[in-house]
Write an enzyme that holds these catalytic residues in place. Sequence first.
Site, mmCIF file in Angstrom:
data_model
loop_
_atom_site.group_PDB
_atom_site.id
_atom_site.type_symbol
_atom_site.label_atom_id
_atom_site.label_comp_id
_atom_site.label_asym_id
_atom_site.label_seq_id
_atom_site.Cartn_x
_atom_site.Cartn_y
_atom_site.Cartn_z
ATOM 1 N N ASP A 1 -2.648 3.031 -4.127
ATOM 2 C CA ASP A 1 -1.767 2.452 -3.129
ATOM 3 C C ASP A 1 -0.777 3.534 -2.720
ATOM 4 O O ASP A 1 -0.195 4.191 -3.577
ATOM 5 C CB ASP A 1 -1.029 1.248 -3.719
ATOM 6 C CG ASP A 1 -0.058 0.641 -2.722
ATOM 7 O OD1 ASP A 1 -0.496 0.292 -1.621
ATOM 8 O OD2 ASP A 1 1.136 0.542 -3.051
ATOM 9 N N THR B 1 2.314 3.623 -1.082
ATOM 10 C CA THR B 1 3.731 3.456 -1.364
ATOM 11 C C THR B 1 3.967 3.360 -2.867
ATOM 12 O O THR B 1 3.380 2.530 -3.548
ATOM 13 C CB THR B 1 4.275 2.202 -0.662
ATOM 14 O OG1 THR B 1 3.973 2.277 0.724
ATOM 15 C CG2 THR B 1 5.775 2.104 -0.849
#
Length: 851
Positions: free
Chosen positions: A349, A351
């Site tokens: 992911d 972020t």
Amino acid sequence: MTQRALDSSGGQTPGPGEQPPGNSRTSGNPRQAKIDAGAELDPVHPVDPPPPAHRPDGLTTAEVAERVARGEVNDVPVRSSRSVVEIVRANVFTRFNLIIGVLWVIMLFVAPIQDSLFGFVIVANTGIGIIQEWRAKKTLDSLAVIGEAKPTVRRDGTASEISTSEIVLGDLVELGPGDKVVVDGTVAEADSLEIDESLLTGEADPVIKRAGDQVMSGSFVVAGGGAFTATKVGREAYAAQLAEEASRFTLVHSELRSGISTILKYVTWMMVPTAIGLIISQLVVKDNNFKESVARTVGGIVPMIPEGLVLLTSVAFAIGVVRLGRKQCLVQELPAIEGLARVDVVCLDKTGTLTEGGMDVSEVRPLNGSDEAYVQRVLRAFGSSDPRPNASLQAIIDAYPADGGDGDTAGAGRADGGDAGSWTVTDAMPFSSARKYSGAAFTEADGTASAWLLGAPDVLLSEGDPALKQIERLNEQGLRVLLLARVPGGALDAPGAAAEAVPTALVVLEQRLRPDAGDTLAYFADQNVATKVISGDNAVSVGAVAGKLGLAGAENTLDARRLPSDPDEMATAMERNAVFGRVTPQQKRDMVAALQSRGHTVAMTGDGVNDVLALKDADIGVSMGSGSEATRAVAQIVLLNNSFATLPSVVAEGRRVIGNITRVATLFLTKTVYSVLLAILVVCTQVEYPFLPRHLTLLSTLTIGVPAFFLALAPNKERAQPNFVRRVMRYAIPSGAIAAASTFVTYLLARHHYSGAGALEAETSAATLTLFLVSMYVLAIIARPYTWWRVALVAAMGLGFLIVLVVPWLQDFFALKLVGTVMPWAAVGIAAAAAVLLEFVWRWVGRRFRA
């Protein structure tokens, strides 16, 4: 709060008095009929107690103390490891320790102490195993305390974080996005609260919760906020019992350990009839000295047991836990070390993994002639609409802080276009990963009502909107762009509010790259581990960020809205592309499943509530320590230092453990094979067993025990391969067969060569020399590729045996004395021929029987 038109899954929100979708736990629900009829209920959905009266200030200190005194406290212990008693029991009370213990006691009565050395070795090994696992337990327990969830509880009108075990019955527990529901309770306050109960019920759609609804431990918040009153704490909560069991540290259920268990099962079945035959042969058929016959019988049985293999596996895992603990890596399930070593695809992911959690507002670009000062007032007011802002909204709050707001107001008396009045928040729609936007409605300073959406431009804008071109150019620079859009009519719950929203401004955010992310991506590329970046952000923007970090294939981006729904087609798209944007939480889960369907071992990293489902389904889930409580709860590995750069250490540790255990398992099982075959040959030929226990203790120590310990802890970067049993046995069986055959040939030749007093001792010495040399060659093969310390290790073991042969008191102690020159050199020659055969067989097996 007014109700909004759609929930995060796209379904209609119920009107006043209607039951929320997916929630049938309030009073008057269909389950009441079952209760009235006395029907048996699912324990996951217990009978709901009457909703307690809402007390907004929570319990008082005196009430808390009273409940603690009554035992109404959440006293379920959080266990990250086995207790000391369980560790001792697991290491001491094994069936092989029982067998060896009985044989050891027998030997203490019938033979000199040197024939009982194997018993002392077992005691030492067991002690080492207990100490190492105890060290691992201490490391895990201390890290578990650091990573423990700290729910926010309101007491005496003040909110504070406490330990989960300190919650008492009736406590008012606050909830926000990503928070895990730690005890069962009844919702007291709800602000657009959406709960995901998929980990308990399997239902993927979030459930909207209102005051009076029930929440269960194990569920988590996906959007909105609120508070609930604890109605069941401790062991009364069924889901809490499941969580306690699931969080227990375990040494089982891994391919490595299950493979070893399978091998030990077969060894036991081989050992029993062989040992019986050997006992009959040595005690009944041969009319020798009884005590020596017993000693040689035990000498034939003991080496059949690969007792050190289980110990070494436990020690290697335990040391791995300690090593990773020093790097602030919490291994919540021990097999995760092994699992991550087998991974060939890592899904990241963006972020919080490739970028740091915080962002900065780079610029604000008004659209359609909007006034910049007015846009700034809207953004300032927007910051007051969510008490738990995500990273994007926090960046806006930092750039446009409220002036003197009192919780529901956002002051605007600033030089950049404010006025002396204030804006009042009248409605709010928290950000949802499924929606890709949030919303807020205000009464402006002049009394005008307005409603706004803030979120993904390519979701809120129509496909041909001219603003998309400049957004794409910004995305190509790796910038994140949000769209501020005004909702006509000033109501968030207006039908088609998102579709009819008028673009007002672009908010450009600059993401902070993690300085160590590039090196970590390079490590995975070097280890032939494919990296897939999966994000809810714009695909082009994510690709630009990945490109800056040097990710191979970062230019191959795909918008997940164009991702095929067919699992096979999705798997093909996943293998062809490296970066995916606008991915919904359910799609993340589907993408993991698609990769697994192609035989990939998938690791998933994440820190947000939108990653929970994918983390749960991935082969290995990795969460950041600063991530939501929900992600930390389902992940097998938690990086407490929030550093993605720790992952290579975890991978390396797993590869070290599995690769090295595979190596040393071959050593142990080679000994088992040649011991069984030698016993069979002795039974078939009706001769004395050639070895006393002291001989095989010496050989095992020099060719297996000591070198295996060092080899098991050495660095190893080879990716872990499946089929552990087959990989080990394909080498152990031919190696053991060659060792047994060459040793028995030497023994038979020596029986014909020597005669008279001391002949048996001379025959044993010649056979021991051959077996040692062949075993040393097996060790030399397994020690490849050579480094200086591996060469030194093999040489030291050879030197140790040479010292035994030349030092008189050691000769007497181990009953080893080479007589004459013919048989000793014959033993060396036979061992040399066996070494040549070993080399040929190992290379042939490697080509013929690929694991």
